[in-house]
Scaffold this motif. Structure first.
Motif, short mmCIF file in Angstrom:
data_model
loop_
_atom_site.label_atom_id
_atom_site.label_comp_id
_atom_site.label_asym_id
_atom_site.label_seq_id
_atom_site.Cartn_x
_atom_site.Cartn_y
_atom_site.Cartn_z
N MET A 87 0.98 -1.23 -0.11
CA MET A 87 0.27 0.40 0.46
C MET A 87 1.00 1.35 -0.26
SD MET A 87 -2.81 -1.48 2.82
CE MET A 87 -4.00 -2.72 2.69
N SER A 88 0.76 2.40 -0.34
CA SER A 88 1.64 4.03 -0.94
C SER A 88 0.61 3.91 0.82
CB SER A 88 0.33 4.76 -1.06
OG SER A 88 -0.92 4.96 -0.80
N GLU A 89 1.86 5.27 1.10
CA GLU A 89 1.53 5.96 2.78
C GLU A 89 0.33 7.03 2.84
OE1 GLU A 89 2.42 6.58 6.38
OE2 GLU A 89 3.85 5.22 5.19
N ALA A 90 -0.74 7.29 1.74
CA ALA A 90 -1.72 7.52 2.26
C ALA A 90 -2.52 6.52 2.70
CB ALA A 90 -2.67 7.88 0.74
N ILE A 95 -5.61 4.00 6.81
CA ILE A 95 -6.60 3.08 7.43
C ILE A 95 -6.15 3.43 8.95
CG2 ILE A 95 -6.08 0.28 8.09
CD1 ILE A 95 -5.25 0.40 4.67
N THR A 96 -5.28 3.81 9.36
CA THR A 96 -4.49 4.03 10.66
C THR A 96 -5.99 4.88 11.42
OG1 THR A 96 -2.68 3.78 10.06
CG2 THR A 96 -3.16 5.12 12.36
N ASP A 97 -6.00 6.03 10.11
CA ASP A 97 -7.52 6.45 10.97
C ASP A 97 -8.69 6.82 11.49
OD1 ASP A 97 -5.12 8.40 9.94
OD2 ASP A 97 -5.96 9.31 8.52
N ALA A 98 -8.56 4.89 9.66
CA ALA A 98 -10.06 4.53 10.41
C ALA A 98 -9.69 3.53 11.61
CB ALA A 98 -10.83 3.83 8.95
N GLY A 99 -9.27 3.38 12.48
CA GLY A 99 -9.49 2.45 13.74
C GLY A 99 -8.20 1.47 12.78
#
Length: 172
Positions: A87-90, A95-99
């Motif tokens: 995956m790209s960094e974005a 994914i991290t931002d969504a938990g």
């Protein structure tokens, strides 16, 4: 017919979550790497698929749901680091931002099954997964590895009975 499930934010642009018929076919290798044995050959297999920029399709995450009577038993949650590295960094940030992916698979399982089940139980021995499970709505029980998510309000006797049903099954 199941109602549509939407992943939060931009995740729908590169991830798809669905139930698959064969856990072995889709996640056998991943499950063996994470748990040392084959995935269950029964129950519901929830898979998050990642579609890369080149349009390759990869398994990114997995969760197993087994129902018995009026309870759902959740386990086997795992993520494939190889897919995450593609995956790209974005995409990883989204994914991290969504938990995270485990949270998304748990929400999918709850969304699709909570109306027909009285409770979900999870068997967890991993601190990282425990934090996500608690964020998803699971509660600790008197058993150090058994978690519960009640889908309705119950009296103490009903809660105790459902808890004993799950506890009697041992690790799942």
């Amino acid at each position: 017919m199941n109602r549509p499930f939407s992943l939060p934010g931009p995740l729908n642009e590169f991830l798809c979550i669905d139930v698959v018929e064969s856990g072995e076919f889709h996640v056998g290798d991943l499950f063996r790497r994470k748990f040392g044995h084959s995935p269950p050959d029964f129950g519901t297999h929830i898979v998050v698929f990642y579609r890369s920029a080149s349009r390759g399709l990869y398994v990114a995450s997995y969760l197993h749901l087994w129902t018995t009577g009026t309870i759902g038993l959740i386990g086997g949650g795992c993520t494939d680091g190889r897919a995450i590295r593609l995956m790209s960094e974005a995409e990883r940030s989204a994914i991290t931002d969504a938990g995270g992916l485990l949270l998304q698979t748990l929400r999918f399982a709850f969304d699709r099954n909570e109306e027909r089940l009285q409770a979900f139980f999870g068997h967890c021995g991993n601190d990282r997964a425990l934090a996500v499970d608690l964020q998803a709505g699971f509660l600790r029980t008197e058993d150090p590895n058994l978690l519960v998510r009640w889908n309705r309000n119950f009296d103490d006797a009903t809660r105790a009975s459902l808890f004993q049903q799950a506890l009697a099954l041992g690790p799942f």
